[in-house]
Design a protein around this motif. Structure first.
Motif, short mmCIF file in Angstrom:
data_model
loop_
_atom_site.label_atom_id
_atom_site.label_comp_id
_atom_site.label_asym_id
_atom_site.label_seq_id
_atom_site.Cartn_x
_atom_site.Cartn_y
_atom_site.Cartn_z
N UNK A 1 0.81 -1.22 0.00
CA UNK A 1 0.00 0.00 0.00
C UNK A 1 0.85 1.27 0.00
N UNK A 2 2.14 1.15 0.24
CA UNK A 2 3.04 2.30 0.11
C UNK A 2 3.69 2.34 -1.27
N UNK A 3 4.16 1.19 -1.73
CA UNK A 3 4.91 1.14 -2.99
C UNK A 3 4.04 1.41 -4.20
N UNK A 4 2.89 0.75 -4.27
CA UNK A 4 2.07 0.80 -5.49
C UNK A 4 1.57 2.21 -5.80
N UNK B 1 0.17 -4.40 -10.13
CA UNK B 1 1.19 -4.00 -9.16
C UNK B 1 0.85 -4.44 -7.74
N UNK B 2 -0.43 -4.40 -7.38
CA UNK B 2 -0.84 -4.86 -6.06
C UNK B 2 -0.56 -6.34 -5.88
N UNK B 3 -0.94 -7.13 -6.87
CA UNK B 3 -0.68 -8.57 -6.79
C UNK B 3 0.81 -8.85 -6.73
N UNK B 4 1.58 -8.15 -7.56
CA UNK B 4 3.03 -8.33 -7.53
C UNK B 4 3.66 -7.90 -6.21
N UNK B 5 3.15 -6.82 -5.63
CA UNK B 5 3.69 -6.33 -4.36
C UNK B 5 3.41 -7.30 -3.23
N UNK C 1 -5.87 -16.11 -0.16
CA UNK C 1 -7.19 -15.56 0.19
C UNK C 1 -7.10 -14.06 0.45
N UNK C 2 -6.00 -13.61 1.07
CA UNK C 2 -5.82 -12.19 1.35
C UNK C 2 -5.68 -11.40 0.05
N UNK C 3 -4.87 -11.91 -0.89
CA UNK C 3 -4.69 -11.23 -2.18
C UNK C 3 -6.00 -11.22 -2.95
N UNK C 4 -6.74 -12.34 -2.90
CA UNK C 4 -8.03 -12.42 -3.59
C UNK C 4 -9.01 -11.40 -3.04
N UNK C 5 -9.04 -11.26 -1.72
CA UNK C 5 -9.94 -10.29 -1.09
C UNK C 5 -9.57 -8.86 -1.47
N UNK C 6 -8.29 -8.52 -1.40
CA UNK C 6 -7.85 -7.16 -1.73
C UNK C 6 -8.11 -6.85 -3.20
N UNK C 7 -7.85 -7.83 -4.08
CA UNK C 7 -8.06 -7.62 -5.50
C UNK C 7 -9.54 -7.39 -5.83
N UNK C 8 -10.41 -8.21 -5.24
CA UNK C 8 -11.86 -8.04 -5.47
C UNK C 8 -12.34 -6.69 -4.92
N UNK C 9 -11.84 -6.32 -3.75
CA UNK C 9 -12.21 -5.03 -3.17
C UNK C 9 -11.73 -3.89 -4.04
#
Length: 287
Positions: A72-75, A215-219, A269-277
């Protein structure tokens, strides 16, 4: 056409088999192993013990926290810098192809190699960054050996390493904007700021949404940058440990694949949740 469905499935069959073997089956296998204990060659069912272990492990929560802070800082910072540089090159520079090649070079360079360079730049004794800060009479922290600075150093490295891809994609998107929009804006007396916020940004929105997702998924999957910057470790006292680094240590070093796979499932599951959000938020903003 119904007559062509069999032929279509036949042509799609190699891709479906490849995706199943290399993408879907590993996810299923990781989920199964997360409920097993013991070494990889002798796994046995142990229920939810692996999940109990990681939820009680402070290193797991620290890795998840560091990963979230890093992402959340880098992207957003990297996207903002990339957008500013891409707009500057597109609107002010004539020989754009040369600068595109220069910006893209870090993307095709090995992360390990650039990590070694940054390790010398961040060195507390003879690093270039501290040398410049001392010349300016500014505090020169120990970027790599101070636990409080490890994550900041990783974020700086992550921002730099993600700029190349973002800049090239954004320059390509800027070229696809219809120039008639700017001609009409000039006719109505719009200034540069108004053209940027009312024309450029809305036209770049699909590209920005794509880059934000990628970028979020990669981070969230950052590992190589940590390994390269801290010479195979995660900083002093694991101060820069990330989720993937935690998974690697549990799988390869501690030889506990069940624990590693349990952490993998949680990260998935965390990445999936953040991506969907994120996608829902972007759809609302777009509408």
């Amino acid at each position: 056409m119904k007559n062509n469905q069999k032929k279509a499935w036949l042509f799609l069959l190699p891709a479906i088999i490849s995706v199943t073997i290399f993408s879907i089956w590993p996810i299923i296998r990781a989920f199964i192993i997360s409920f097993q204990g013991g070494p990889l060659i002798c796994l046995n069912f142990n229920g939810i013990e692996n999940y109990k272990y990681i939820f009680a492990d402070t290193d797991f929560w620290n890795s998840l926290t560091n990963t979230a802070i890093y992402a959340f800082m880098t992207v957003p910072i990297a996207l903002a810098i990339a957008l500013a540089l891409a707009w500057f090159v597109f609107s002010k520079i004539r020989h754009q192809s040369f600068f595109e090649a220069m910006f893209f070079m870090p993307y095709v360079t090995s992360t390990i190699a650039t990590g070694i360079v940054f390790r010398y730049i961040f060195n507390g004794k003879y690093g270039l960054l501290d040398f410049v800060l001392k010349m300016l009479h500014l505090p020169a922290p120990d970027w790599l050996d101070d636990p409080s600075m490890s994550l900041i150093s990783l974020i700086i490295f992550g921002i730099w390493s993600s700029l190349a891809f973002n800049i090239v994609i954004l320059i390509g998107a800027l070229r696809n904007i219809d120039p008639n929009y700017y001609v009409l804006a000039d006719m109505y007396g719009a200034n540069e700021s108004e053209k940027f916020w009312r024309i450029t940004i809305p036209q770049l929105f699909p590209t920005l949404a794509f880059l934000l997702t990628v970028n979020l998924i990669g981070a969230f999957k950052v590992y190589t940058q940590v390994f390269a910057l801290f010479n195979g470790s995660a900083g002093q006292g694991n101060s820069a440990i990330t989720s993937v680094f935690y998974i690697y240590n549990k799988f390869q070093v501690a030889n506990t694949p069940g624990v590693a796979m349990a952490a993998t499932v949680c990260l998935f599951l965390f990445i999936l949740f953040i991506t969907c959000l994120q996608r829902k938020l972007m759809k609302r903003v777009n509408s």
